[in-house]
Scaffold this motif. Structure first.
Motif, mmCIF file in Angstrom:
data_model
loop_
_atom_site.group_PDB
_atom_site.id
_atom_site.type_symbol
_atom_site.label_atom_id
_atom_site.label_comp_id
_atom_site.label_asym_id
_atom_site.label_seq_id
_atom_site.Cartn_x
_atom_site.Cartn_y
_atom_site.Cartn_z
ATOM 1 N N GLY A 148 5.440 5.711 5.338
ATOM 2 C CA GLY A 148 4.124 5.673 5.946
ATOM 3 C C GLY A 148 4.125 5.891 7.444
ATOM 4 N N LEU A 149 5.306 6.131 8.019
ATOM 5 C CA LEU A 149 5.415 6.339 9.465
ATOM 6 C C LEU A 149 5.166 7.801 9.807
ATOM 7 N N PRO A 150 4.423 8.061 10.878
ATOM 8 C CA PRO A 150 4.169 9.453 11.262
ATOM 9 C C PRO A 150 5.417 10.103 11.845
ATOM 10 N N ALA A 199 0.806 -1.221 0.000
ATOM 11 C CA ALA A 199 0.000 0.000 0.000
ATOM 12 C C ALA A 199 0.841 1.273 0.000
ATOM 13 N N ALA A 200 2.094 1.175 -0.401
ATOM 14 C CA ALA A 200 2.960 2.360 -0.391
ATOM 15 C C ALA A 200 2.459 3.435 -1.344
ATOM 16 N N THR A 201 1.835 3.033 -2.458
ATOM 17 C CA THR A 201 1.384 4.016 -3.450
ATOM 18 C C THR A 201 0.406 5.027 -2.858
ATOM 19 N N SER A 202 -0.318 4.640 -1.823
ATOM 20 C CA SER A 202 -1.305 5.555 -1.230
ATOM 21 C C SER A 202 -0.652 6.721 -0.496
ATOM 22 N N ASP A 203 0.641 6.635 -0.244
ATOM 23 C CA ASP A 203 1.343 7.702 0.483
ATOM 24 C C ASP A 203 1.989 8.733 -0.438
ATOM 25 N N TYR A 204 1.884 8.519 -1.743
ATOM 26 C CA TYR A 204 2.543 9.414 -2.687
ATOM 27 C C TYR A 204 1.568 9.939 -3.726
ATOM 28 N N SER A 205 1.867 11.134 -4.223
ATOM 29 C CA SER A 205 1.057 11.718 -5.285
ATOM 30 C C SER A 205 1.383 11.045 -6.616
ATOM 31 N N SER A 206 0.538 11.259 -7.586
ATOM 32 C CA SER A 206 0.780 10.683 -8.916
ATOM 33 C C SER A 206 2.059 11.245 -9.522
ATOM 34 N N ILE A 207 2.351 12.508 -9.199
ATOM 35 C CA ILE A 207 3.584 13.117 -9.718
ATOM 36 C C ILE A 207 4.805 12.447 -9.092
ATOM 37 N N GLU A 208 4.760 12.205 -7.781
ATOM 38 C CA GLU A 208 5.888 11.560 -7.113
ATOM 39 C C GLU A 208 6.100 10.149 -7.646
ATOM 40 N N ILE A 209 5.020 9.436 -7.893
ATOM 41 C CA ILE A 209 5.137 8.073 -8.416
ATOM 42 C C ILE A 209 5.729 8.102 -9.820
ATOM 43 N N ALA A 210 5.299 9.064 -10.634
ATOM 44 C CA ALA A 210 5.849 9.184 -11.988
ATOM 45 C C ALA A 210 7.346 9.504 -11.934
ATOM 46 N N LEU A 211 7.743 10.392 -11.013
ATOM 47 C CA LEU A 211 9.167 10.727 -10.872
ATOM 48 C C LEU A 211 9.972 9.521 -10.402
ATOM 49 N N ALA A 212 9.375 8.715 -9.529
ATOM 50 C CA ALA A 212 10.052 7.503 -9.064
ATOM 51 C C ALA A 212 10.237 6.517 -10.207
ATOM 52 N N HIS A 213 9.216 6.374 -11.041
ATOM 53 C CA HIS A 213 9.335 5.497 -12.223
ATOM 54 C C HIS A 213 10.449 5.992 -13.140
ATOM 55 N N ALA A 214 10.477 7.291 -13.370
ATOM 56 C CA ALA A 214 11.513 7.861 -14.242
ATOM 57 C C ALA A 214 12.898 7.628 -13.647
ATOM 58 N N THR A 218 8.461 -5.879 8.905
ATOM 59 C CA THR A 218 7.846 -6.356 10.148
ATOM 60 C C THR A 218 7.639 -5.203 11.122
ATOM 61 N N ALA A 219 8.642 -4.333 11.232
ATOM 62 C CA ALA A 219 8.530 -3.179 12.131
ATOM 63 C C ALA A 219 7.433 -2.233 11.672
ATOM 64 N N LEU A 220 7.316 -2.050 10.357
ATOM 65 C CA LEU A 220 6.271 -1.170 9.833
ATOM 66 C C LEU A 220 4.883 -1.740 10.117
ATOM 67 N N THR A 221 4.766 -3.057 10.008
ATOM 68 C CA THR A 221 3.487 -3.708 10.294
ATOM 69 C C THR A 221 3.057 -3.439 11.733
ATOM 70 N N ALA A 222 4.021 -3.425 12.641
ATOM 71 C CA ALA A 222 3.712 -3.195 14.048
ATOM 72 C C ALA A 222 3.201 -1.783 14.306
ATOM 73 N N TYR A 223 3.426 -0.874 13.337
ATOM 74 C CA TYR A 223 2.964 0.509 13.484
ATOM 75 C C TYR A 223 1.685 0.800 12.694
ATOM 76 N N GLN A 224 1.055 -0.222 12.149
ATOM 77 C CA GLN A 224 -0.112 0.006 11.302
ATOM 78 C C GLN A 224 -1.247 0.734 12.026
ATOM 79 N N GLN A 225 -1.371 0.509 13.325
ATOM 80 C CA GLN A 225 -2.451 1.142 14.104
ATOM 81 C C GLN A 225 -1.982 2.404 14.827
ATOM 82 N N VAL A 226 -0.766 2.857 14.528
ATOM 83 C CA VAL A 226 -0.219 4.034 15.204
ATOM 84 C C VAL A 226 -0.131 5.189 14.205
ATOM 85 N N ASP A 227 -1.106 6.083 14.266
ATOM 86 C CA ASP A 227 -1.048 7.279 13.430
ATOM 87 C C ASP A 227 -0.379 8.406 14.203
#
Length: 395
Positions: free
Chosen positions: A245-247, A147-162, A197-206
């Motif tokens: 995705g970490l706050p 679900a990383a794509t949900s944290d970036y804009s379409s422009i950022e994703i396009a720049l990452a692809h480039a 694994t560490a990121l998963t442990a933070y899924q409920q921590v905004d």
């Protein structure tokens, strides 16, 4: 009154020796017991052993950086109560040894992030660099965080692809290794599975939950620190915006104000880092000193050049986007007002001269930091003379 000059030392295995630091003109050392696992107590014997080494070299252990906060405390789960109890006991031991300032951070999982630790500068020296498109590419195509794509804009994703299409496998591997670097002073790297694994442990921590967890931690340790005469100094986020995705909750002046107000106490204060705060354009670095200066207990002075896309590199200490002249002037006025000499260290430094041929911790080679220290020393001595002259004329 001038700042109390120090330099960070990572212990007996640091390629930069205590003798090197002493020759740089420092009276104090900033260090920590990196060998103690996070969450465990720092024993009195271990603290005194480290203190003895520093004193034998003709300096004092001025500031702890860092007494780390465990992930359990940050998530407020698992063994967090035991870890908090150990933290308080460590504070007791540090106070018994005469140490006055304890620095810490509340960044989840990753302490700091760079995509290039050998960024070439025009003069041939090397700096630390964060390239936003490269990091997004790392997240999407190397780490493959769900679900990383949900944290970036379409422009950022396009720049990452480039970026991904235009870089070699070797360049991608370099970014991969750099993004997974461990704590400062460590040669280790996180494994991708470990990070996921560490990121998963933070899924409920905004951000709200993480902030609540920080305030709970402060409520548990600040009263003890105040009773012991210690000053706690929280370090800002680096970089000062969410990663993976970490706050991030120590990134703006508003964040700093909320932390101070959460547990009002002379022990609840700030590590004022011009590098971390300066990367975020909305942060008014001199204004923060003016408005929150009574809560500043430790200074990290470094400079960066950044752009609106989120890229930044470590510039020379007097040659970045931060107005270091104005910053140092405000700090000198602050110290005069408070009648104290704040501990300072030149944060990070370019890898240069003989250090280009040595293996050192990223950002912590000797000569580059010595250059920064010399520049900052000259700046503050010059400004202090001008301020004294101005005061004399007013009288």
């Amino acid at each position: 009154m001038l700042m109390h000059e120090t330099m960070r030392w990572f212990g007996p295995h640091d390629p930069v020796s205590l003798s090197d630091i002493r020759q740089a003109g420092c009276a104090g050392v900033v260090t920590a017991l990196h060998q103690v696992p996070v969450g465990e107590m720092w024993s009195l014997a271990a603290i005194r052993e480290r203190q003895y080494l520093i004193e034998q070299a003709g300096m004092s252990w001025t500031v702890v950086e860092s007494l780390p906060v465990s992930e359990d405390i940050k998530r407020r789960s698992g063994h967090y109560l035991t870890h908090i109890a150990n933290y308080r006991e460590s504070l007791h031991h540090l106070a018994a040894c005469g140490i006055k300032v304890v620095t810490y951070n509340f960044m989840p999982v990753l302490d700091w992030v760079r995509t290039d630790i050998s960024y070439p500068l025009p003069d041939g020296s090397k700096a630390l660099y964060f390239e936003r498109a490269a990091f997004v590419a790392f997240d999407l195509f190397m780490l493959k965080r769900p679900a990383a794509t949900s944290d970036y804009s379409s422009i950022e994703i396009a720049l990452a692809h480039a970026w991904w299409q235009s870089h070699t496998d070797e360049q991608k591997d370099t970014v991969f290794r750099n993004a997974l670097l461990g704590l400062p002073g460590s040669t280790g790297r996180f494994e991708p599975a470990e990070i996921l694994t560490a990121l998963t442990a933070y899924q409920q921590v905004d951000a709200d939950q993480l902030r609540e967890n920080l305030f709970y931690f402060l409520g548990e340790v600040i009263p003890a620190a105040e009773a012991l005469g210690l000053k706690m100094a929280i370090h800002p986020d680096d970089p000062p915006y969410p990663v993976l995705g970490l706050p991030r909750i120590v990134s703006t002046e508003a964040d700093l104000h909320r932390i101070i107000q959460a547990v009002p106490s002379p022990a609840n204060g700030l590590c004022y880092c011009t590098g971390s705060l300066g990367v975020r354009s909305g942060n008014d670095l001199t204004g923060i000193i003016q408005r929150l200066g009574t809560h500043i207990h430790f200074l990290h002075l470094r400079n960066t050049r950044h752009d609106d896309a989120g890229n930044f590199f470590e510039a020379a200490h007097l040659d970045g986007d931060a107005d270091m002249v104005g910053i140092v002037r405000e700090l000198l006025l602050l110290m005069k007002q408070r009648n104290i000499s704040l501990p300072v260290r030149p944060d990070h430094g370019h890898q240069m001269l003989d250090d280009l041929h040595k293996t050192t911790y990223p950002g912590y080679s000797c000569i580059g930091r010595l250059k920064g220290l010399a520049e900052l020393r000259g700046l503050q001595v010059g400004l202090a003379g001008k301020l004294l002259e101005k005061t004399s004329k007013e009288v």
